[in-house]
Design a protein around this motif. Structure first.
Motif, PDB file in Angstrom:
ATOM      1  N   ILE A   1       0.808  -1.212   0.000  1.00 17.30           N
ATOM      2  CA  ILE A   1       0.000   0.000   0.000  1.00 17.30           C
ATOM      3  C   ILE A   1       0.847   1.271   0.000  1.00 17.30           C
ATOM      4  O   ILE A   1       0.612   2.186  -0.767  1.00 17.30           O
ATOM      5  CB  ILE A   1      -0.982   0.014   1.199  1.00 17.30           C
ATOM      6  CG1 ILE A   1      -1.929  -1.192   1.109  1.00 17.30           C
ATOM      7  CG2 ILE A   1      -1.768   1.308   1.257  1.00 17.30           C
ATOM      8  CD1 ILE A   1      -2.753  -1.287  -0.153  1.00 17.30           C
ATOM      9  N   SER A   2       1.826   1.340   0.831  1.00 20.13           N
ATOM     10  CA  SER A   2       2.637   2.554   0.922  1.00 20.13           C
ATOM     11  C   SER A   2       3.572   2.671  -0.282  1.00 20.13           C
ATOM     12  O   SER A   2       4.318   1.739  -0.593  1.00 20.13           O
ATOM     13  CB  SER A   2       3.460   2.530   2.210  1.00 20.13           C
ATOM     14  OG  SER A   2       4.438   3.537   2.185  1.00 20.13           O
ATOM     15  N   GLY A   3       3.535   3.813  -0.936  1.00 15.01           N
ATOM     16  CA  GLY A   3       4.405   4.031  -2.092  1.00 15.01           C
ATOM     17  C   GLY A   3       5.875   3.970  -1.736  1.00 15.01           C
ATOM     18  O   GLY A   3       6.681   3.378  -2.459  1.00 15.01           O
ATOM     19  N   ASP A   4       6.244   4.568  -0.599  1.00 15.24           N
ATOM     20  CA  ASP A   4       7.644   4.540  -0.175  1.00 15.24           C
ATOM     21  C   ASP A   4       8.105   3.113   0.104  1.00 15.24           C
ATOM     22  O   ASP A   4       9.206   2.713  -0.274  1.00 15.24           O
ATOM     23  CB  ASP A   4       7.846   5.390   1.080  1.00 15.24           C
ATOM     24  CG  ASP A   4       7.568   6.864   0.829  1.00 15.24           C
ATOM     25  OD1 ASP A   4       7.634   7.279  -0.341  1.00 15.24           O
ATOM     26  OD2 ASP A   4       7.288   7.578   1.795  1.00 15.24           O
ATOM     27  N   THR A   5       7.241   2.338   0.755  1.00 18.35           N
ATOM     28  CA  THR A   5       7.568   0.942   1.043  1.00 18.35           C
ATOM     29  C   THR A   5       7.672   0.139  -0.244  1.00 18.35           C
ATOM     30  O   THR A   5       8.522  -0.745  -0.366  1.00 18.35           O
ATOM     31  CB  THR A   5       6.527   0.320   1.985  1.00 18.35           C
ATOM     32  OG1 THR A   5       6.449   1.103   3.176  1.00 18.35           O
ATOM     33  CG2 THR A   5       6.886  -1.103   2.343  1.00 18.35           C
ATOM     34  N   ALA A   6       6.826   0.443  -1.222  1.00 18.14           N
ATOM     35  CA  ALA A   6       6.885  -0.254  -2.505  1.00 18.14           C
ATOM     36  C   ALA A   6       8.247  -0.067  -3.160  1.00 18.14           C
ATOM     37  O   ALA A   6       8.805  -1.008  -3.739  1.00 18.14           O
ATOM     38  CB  ALA A   6       5.777   0.230  -3.435  1.00 18.14           C
ATOM     39  N   LEU A   7       8.801   1.121  -3.061  1.00 18.00           N
ATOM     40  CA  LEU A   7      10.118   1.372  -3.643  1.00 18.00           C
ATOM     41  C   LEU A   7      11.198   0.580  -2.898  1.00 18.00           C
ATOM     42  O   LEU A   7      12.119   0.044  -3.519  1.00 18.00           O
ATOM     43  CB  LEU A   7      10.432   2.862  -3.628  1.00 18.00           C
ATOM     44  CG  LEU A   7       9.474   3.738  -4.439  1.00 18.00           C
ATOM     45  CD1 LEU A   7       9.868   5.197  -4.337  1.00 18.00           C
ATOM     46  CD2 LEU A   7       9.399   3.282  -5.880  1.00 18.00           C
ATOM     47  N   GLU A   8      11.064   0.481  -1.587  1.00 17.41           N
ATOM     48  CA  GLU A   8      12.016  -0.314  -0.804  1.00 17.41           C
ATOM     49  C   GLU A   8      11.901  -1.792  -1.151  1.00 17.41           C
ATOM     50  O   GLU A   8      12.915  -2.481  -1.316  1.00 17.41           O
ATOM     51  CB  GLU A   8      11.768  -0.106   0.695  1.00 17.41           C
ATOM     52  CG  GLU A   8      12.106   1.281   1.182  1.00 17.41           C
ATOM     53  CD  GLU A   8      11.710   1.497   2.631  1.00 17.41           C
ATOM     54  OE1 GLU A   8      11.563   0.496   3.373  1.00 17.41           O
ATOM     55  OE2 GLU A   8      11.548   2.654   3.027  1.00 17.41           O
ATOM     56  N   VAL A   9      10.673  -2.289  -1.271  1.00 16.99           N
ATOM     57  CA  VAL A   9      10.449  -3.692  -1.638  1.00 16.99           C
ATOM     58  C   VAL A   9      11.013  -3.965  -3.021  1.00 16.99           C
ATOM     59  O   VAL A   9      11.636  -5.002  -3.256  1.00 16.99           O
ATOM     60  CB  VAL A   9       8.943  -4.039  -1.572  1.00 16.99           C
ATOM     61  CG1 VAL A   9       8.644  -5.383  -2.219  1.00 16.99           C
ATOM     62  CG2 VAL A   9       8.459  -4.023  -0.123  1.00 16.99           C
TER      63      VAL A   9
ATOM     64  N   LEU B   1      13.712  -6.835  -3.863  1.00 18.38           N
ATOM     65  CA  LEU B   1      13.466  -7.870  -4.865  1.00 18.38           C
ATOM     66  C   LEU B   1      14.568  -7.882  -5.918  1.00 18.38           C
ATOM     67  O   LEU B   1      15.042  -8.939  -6.329  1.00 18.38           O
ATOM     68  CB  LEU B   1      12.100  -7.659  -5.525  1.00 18.38           C
ATOM     69  CG  LEU B   1      10.879  -7.871  -4.627  1.00 18.38           C
ATOM     70  CD1 LEU B   1       9.611  -7.428  -5.345  1.00 18.38           C
ATOM     71  CD2 LEU B   1      10.774  -9.319  -4.189  1.00 18.38           C
ATOM     72  N   ARG B   2      14.961  -6.704  -6.353  1.00 19.09           N
ATOM     73  CA  ARG B   2      16.032  -6.595  -7.343  1.00 19.09           C
ATOM     74  C   ARG B   2      17.330  -7.187  -6.799  1.00 19.09           C
ATOM     75  O   ARG B   2      18.055  -7.882  -7.511  1.00 19.09           O
ATOM     76  CB  ARG B   2      16.239  -5.135  -7.741  1.00 19.09           C
ATOM     77  CG  ARG B   2      17.211  -4.987  -8.903  1.00 19.09           C
ATOM     78  CD  ARG B   2      17.382  -3.547  -9.360  1.00 19.09           C
ATOM     79  NE  ARG B   2      16.101  -2.881  -9.488  1.00 19.09           N
ATOM     80  CZ  ARG B   2      15.866  -1.639  -9.083  1.00 19.09           C
ATOM     81  NH1 ARG B   2      16.817  -0.924  -8.526  1.00 19.09           N
ATOM     82  NH2 ARG B   2      14.685  -1.090  -9.233  1.00 19.09           N
ATOM     83  N   ALA B   3      17.621  -6.960  -5.522  1.00 20.61           N
ATOM     84  CA  ALA B   3      18.837  -7.502  -4.902  1.00 20.61           C
ATOM     85  C   ALA B   3      18.813  -9.032  -4.850  1.00 20.61           C
ATOM     86  O   ALA B   3      19.855  -9.670  -4.831  1.00 20.61           O
ATOM     87  CB  ALA B   3      19.003  -6.939  -3.499  1.00 20.61           C
ATOM     88  N   ARG B   4      17.597  -9.593  -4.861  1.00 18.89           N
ATOM     89  CA  ARG B   4      17.451 -11.055  -4.841  1.00 18.89           C
ATOM     90  C   ARG B   4      17.211 -11.624  -6.242  1.00 18.89           C
ATOM     91  O   ARG B   4      16.792 -12.762  -6.392  1.00 18.89           O
ATOM     92  CB  ARG B   4      16.333 -11.443  -3.896  1.00 18.89           C
ATOM     93  CG  ARG B   4      16.725 -11.249  -2.445  1.00 18.89           C
ATOM     94  CD  ARG B   4      15.553 -11.383  -1.516  1.00 18.89           C
ATOM     95  NE  ARG B   4      15.925 -11.294  -0.125  1.00 18.89           N
ATOM     96  CZ  ARG B   4      16.310 -10.198   0.518  1.00 18.89           C
ATOM     97  NH1 ARG B   4      16.403  -9.063  -0.143  1.00 18.89           N
ATOM     98  NH2 ARG B   4      16.613 -10.211   1.791  1.00 18.89           N
TER      99      ARG B   4
END
Length: 83
Positions: free
Chosen positions: A7-15, A19-22
């Protein structure tokens, strides 16, 4: 197809960064869905799926529901607010 809703846009960017790191590719391996955060989502790479909330319709429905409850009435049905 699998999707993750954040839901949170800022959290989406962190996620997205985690994901990219994995080595999980968005949207090939997983779709990332978030709420609209204008000025960022449309330029993000990889592309995110965004939900735009109709806050006007949401407010009108909430006030209508409140008016029914104040009058001691039960709401007639669920109200769907398109996103």
């Amino acid at each position: 197809m699998r999707a993750l809703i954040v839901i949170s846009g800022d959290t989406a960017l962190e996620v997205c960064a985690l994901l990219r790191a994995r080595a999980i590719r968005i949207p090939d391996d997983l779709s990332l869905v978030t709420r609209d955060f204008s000025g960022v989502a449309e330029f993000w790479n990889p592309p995110l799926t965004v939900m735009r909330t109709d806050y006007n319709a949401l407010s009108v429905s909430a006030l209508d529901l409140l008016a029914h409850l104040v009058r001691g009435e039960r709401p007639s049905a669920d109200v769907a607010i398109p996103g």
